[in-house]
Motif scaffolding. Structure first.
Motif, short mmCIF file in Angstrom:
data_model
loop_
_atom_site.label_atom_id
_atom_site.label_comp_id
_atom_site.label_asym_id
_atom_site.label_seq_id
_atom_site.Cartn_x
_atom_site.Cartn_y
_atom_site.Cartn_z
N GLU A 152 24.73 -52.03 -21.69
CA GLU A 152 23.78 -50.93 -22.65
C GLU A 152 22.35 -50.73 -22.10
O GLU A 152 21.21 -51.17 -21.69
CB GLU A 152 23.69 -51.42 -23.87
N VAL A 183 34.13 -49.74 -13.62
CA VAL A 183 34.34 -47.97 -15.45
C VAL A 183 33.58 -47.86 -16.45
O VAL A 183 32.52 -49.07 -16.98
CB VAL A 183 35.45 -48.89 -16.32
N PRO A 184 33.12 -46.98 -16.05
CA PRO A 184 31.78 -46.04 -17.05
C PRO A 184 31.02 -46.98 -18.23
O PRO A 184 30.60 -47.67 -18.65
CB PRO A 184 32.01 -44.31 -16.90
N HIS A 185 31.69 -46.87 -18.89
CA HIS A 185 32.09 -47.67 -20.63
C HIS A 185 32.13 -49.20 -20.47
O HIS A 185 31.29 -49.42 -21.28
CB HIS A 185 33.04 -47.14 -20.98
N ASP A 186 31.99 -50.13 -18.79
CA ASP A 186 31.57 -51.27 -19.74
C ASP A 186 30.62 -51.86 -19.01
O ASP A 186 30.30 -52.64 -18.64
CB ASP A 186 33.43 -51.60 -18.35
N GLN A 198 33.37 -40.58 -12.08
CA GLN A 198 33.58 -40.66 -12.96
C GLN A 198 33.23 -40.34 -13.86
O GLN A 198 33.94 -40.67 -14.90
CB GLN A 198 34.08 -42.51 -12.17
N CYS A 199 31.33 -41.64 -13.69
CA CYS A 199 30.56 -41.23 -15.39
C CYS A 199 31.09 -40.24 -16.23
O CYS A 199 31.07 -39.80 -17.72
CB CYS A 199 28.81 -41.43 -15.52
N ALA A 242 34.29 -39.31 -17.58
CA ALA A 242 34.15 -40.32 -18.65
C ALA A 242 33.84 -39.95 -19.83
O ALA A 242 33.25 -40.49 -20.85
CB ALA A 242 34.09 -41.63 -18.22
N ARG A 243 32.62 -38.84 -19.15
CA ARG A 243 31.49 -38.55 -20.67
C ARG A 243 30.64 -39.25 -20.31
O ARG A 243 29.80 -38.88 -22.18
CB ARG A 243 32.35 -37.88 -21.78
N CYS A 244 30.41 -39.89 -19.56
CA CYS A 244 29.04 -40.59 -20.26
C CYS A 244 27.85 -40.11 -19.71
O CYS A 244 27.49 -39.41 -18.75
CB CYS A 244 29.13 -41.94 -19.07
#
Length: 112
Positions: free
Chosen positions: A61, A55-58, A83-84, A87-89
């Motif tokens: 930092e 999960v990119p947002h996980d 996937q990133c 997810a717009r990472c």
């Protein structure tokens, strides 16, 4: 390079570039292989975030560092980069050739 059909542009770095980045603290390495692969051997300092539950947002930092994804040969890290992008990472970089290229370059691995 992205595979046919992928819309994301993947930035690839070679093993020696990654080694320099890890040494100077400018990279955060994320190994997307499965836990048993990671335990068998991994690049020192890498964190494990298996593609099977990626999960990119996980991801942790980056704290000003470049996040670099890595797998065995480059396919799974490319999938994680897709996937990133979805997810717009801002994560767009992986190790060309994965840990196989790292070892072929004569760089060390750790084992748990």
């Amino acid at each position: 390079m992205s595979a046919p059909g992928n819309t994301a542009a993947h930035r690839e770095i070679d093993a020696h570039t990654l080694n320099t980045m890890l040494a100077d603290g400018s990279a955060l390495l994320i190994d997307v292989r499965e836990p048993e692969e990671f335990a068998a051997e991994h690049i020192k300092g890498a964190l494990n975030a298996p593609l099977s539950g990626f999960v990119p947002h996980d991801l942790p930092e980056a704290a000003g560092r470049t996040i670099v994804l890595q797998c065995a040969g480059g396919k799974r890290s490319g999938m994680a980069l897709d996937q990133c992008a979805a997810a717009r990472c801002a994560i767009d970089t992986h190790l060309a050739g994965g840990i196989g290229a790292w070892k072929a370059a004569g760089l060390p691995v750790e084992r748990d």
